[in-house]
Write a protein that holds these residues in place. Structure first.
Motif, short mmCIF file in Angstrom:
data_model
loop_
_atom_site.label_atom_id
_atom_site.label_comp_id
_atom_site.label_asym_id
_atom_site.label_seq_id
_atom_site.Cartn_x
_atom_site.Cartn_y
_atom_site.Cartn_z
N ASN A 159 0.87 -1.09 -0.02
CA ASN A 159 0.00 0.25 0.01
C ASN A 159 0.96 1.31 -0.16
O ASN A 159 1.60 1.66 0.83
CB ASN A 159 -0.73 0.04 1.42
CG ASN A 159 -2.10 1.02 0.99
OD1 ASN A 159 -1.66 2.01 0.64
ND2 ASN A 159 -3.38 0.67 1.61
N ILE A 181 -0.02 4.49 0.19
CA ILE A 181 -0.40 5.62 1.02
C ILE A 181 -0.38 5.06 2.47
O ILE A 181 -0.55 6.21 3.34
CB ILE A 181 -1.76 5.98 0.15
CG1 ILE A 181 -2.01 7.41 0.89
CG2 ILE A 181 -2.89 5.09 0.75
CD1 ILE A 181 -3.23 8.10 0.13
N GLU A 226 -10.68 3.85 -0.94
CA GLU A 226 -10.11 4.39 -2.26
C GLU A 226 -10.83 5.57 -2.68
O GLU A 226 -10.34 6.59 -3.41
CB GLU A 226 -10.93 3.22 -3.49
CG GLU A 226 -12.21 3.34 -3.59
CD GLU A 226 -13.06 2.61 -2.43
OE1 GLU A 226 -14.26 2.39 -2.46
OE2 GLU A 226 -12.35 1.98 -1.70
N GLU A 256 -8.52 8.15 -1.07
CA GLU A 256 -7.34 8.41 -1.78
C GLU A 256 -7.52 9.55 -2.88
O GLU A 256 -6.45 9.94 -3.39
CB GLU A 256 -6.75 6.72 -2.26
CG GLU A 256 -6.38 5.99 -1.46
CD GLU A 256 -6.00 4.61 -1.94
OE1 GLU A 256 -4.91 4.06 -1.67
OE2 GLU A 256 -6.92 4.32 -2.66
N GLU A 257 -8.87 9.26 -3.57
CA GLU A 257 -9.30 10.04 -4.56
C GLU A 257 -9.13 11.69 -4.12
O GLU A 257 -8.91 12.45 -4.79
CB GLU A 257 -10.33 9.54 -5.19
CG GLU A 257 -10.39 8.39 -6.01
CD GLU A 257 -11.85 8.09 -6.43
OE1 GLU A 257 -12.83 8.66 -6.14
OE2 GLU A 257 -12.07 6.88 -6.98
N GLU A 302 -5.71 12.85 -3.69
CA GLU A 302 -4.86 13.32 -4.82
C GLU A 302 -5.54 14.71 -5.45
O GLU A 302 -4.78 15.42 -5.89
CB GLU A 302 -5.08 12.08 -5.76
CG GLU A 302 -4.65 12.16 -7.39
CD GLU A 302 -2.95 12.23 -7.14
OE1 GLU A 302 -2.49 13.05 -8.04
OE2 GLU A 302 -2.39 11.76 -6.15
N ARG A 342 0.85 10.60 2.90
CA ARG A 342 0.49 9.29 3.34
C ARG A 342 0.18 9.25 4.82
O ARG A 342 0.40 10.11 5.42
CB ARG A 342 1.66 8.17 2.76
CG ARG A 342 3.14 8.65 3.43
CD ARG A 342 4.24 8.01 2.95
NE ARG A 342 5.46 8.03 3.64
CZ ARG A 342 6.73 7.73 3.10
NH1 ARG A 342 6.60 7.22 1.86
NH2 ARG A 342 7.69 7.92 3.86
#
Length: 301
Positions: free
Chosen positions: A75, A77, A119, A122-123, A126, A148
């Motif tokens: 992983n 992140i 997820e 994470e988006e 970003e 992270r």
């Protein structure tokens, strides 16, 4: 005759080398997995563990232990909490807890059945990376490289209180802070926890078959994620002729609430930045299963 003597000496030297490199480490590993089998009912493969003798320039000796031939933590992140790998005397039975950390970072935070959609977090990270770098690094935000998290495993106590290592902590507004409790006996707490863990493993089980979700629930553990920033530091040739770039990890650990430490405007901005992130992503995960924190390193009041 001289040739035989030299050959005998050579064989003795080779045997001692083989003993140090192969025989003794295998004996240490075998003894360690046998302890796990006997004391905690966990069956491990001796080939998955590496134990070596530790020596350093300070004259300290002990043992280094690590997992080998097992699935690596994958992983980019999230990374697991780092455990000590060097021990002066007997190695404690705690290497299995790396499995709990891996479960948190690779499965729990993505488990949709528990209400977790990492997820989407994470988006979010970003999409807002530039904004986060500006909030955390200020004028040098362009030096930001990566965002992270690392995991910590807290142990639930009561009334929003948690034990981490030997101290009691509380979480308020995503700030994890140690609180004073002179009546808390950490030795007793961990003795009772050891007994509880032995009850969980009352039936023999292979390490690979451990259900870490049930383990976390039974042991009343509470995973938390702490954000950190990887950034680049530029050096002039006058400052350092050896290199012009250096890479640092900027953690979110602060003396936040201490009366003896007044936060700067930058410090307040960094705290607010993380609290906003944590608030924005609340809809993407179930806080019963884990949460995000900022570690406060102030002395408890």
């Amino acid at each position: 005759m001289i040739r035989k003597i030299l050959l005998g000496i050579l064989l003795i030297i080779m045997f001692k080398i083989a003993s140090c490199v192969y025989i003794k480490p295998y004996q240490w590993k075998l003894a360690y997995v046998n302890r796990y089998n006997k004391e905690l009912n966990i069956m491990m493969n001796v080939r998955n563990i590496k134990i070596t003798r530790h020596y350093d320039t300070g004259g300290n000796t002990g043992y280094d232990i690590e997992w080998i031939r097992t699935k690596k933590f994958e992983n980019d992140i999230v990374k697991p909490e780092e455990y000590d790998t060097w021990y002066e005397n007997e190695i404690p039975l705690n290497i299995h807890l790396l499995g709990e950390n891996n479960y948190v970072g690779e499965k729990l935070i993505y488990d949709k059945s528990k209400g977790n959609h990492f997820e989407k977090i994470e988006e979010y990270i970003e999409k807002h990376k530039e904004e986060i770098f500006k909030g955390m690094l200020g004028e040098t935000w362009e030096n930001g490289i990566n965002i992270r998290f690392y995991t910590l495993i807290l142990h639930k106590l009561d009334d929003n209180k948690y034990v981490w290592y030997n101290d009691i902590h509380e979480i308020k507004d995503n700030i994890l802070r140690e609180v004073k409790n002179e009546n808390f006996d950490s030795d007793l707490f961990y003795k009772e926890r050891d007994l509880k863990e032995k009850e969980f493993f009352k039936t023999k089980i292979k390490y690979e078959d451990i259900d870490w979700g049930k383990y976390i629930e039974y042991m009343e553990d509470y995973p938390v994620l702490v954000m950190e920033i990887e950034y680049k530091v530029l050096h002039s040739e006058e400052e350092n002729e050896m290199y012009k770039e250096d890479y640092h990890i900027y953690s979110s650990d602060f003396n936040i609430l201490s009366s003896s430490s007044k936060l700067s405007e930058i410090g307040i901005r960094r705290i607010n930045t993380r609290q906003k992130i944590y608030k924005d992503v609340e809809k993407f995960y179930n806080k019963v299963t884990f949460t995000f924190v900022i570690r406060d390193l102030s002395d408890p009041e």
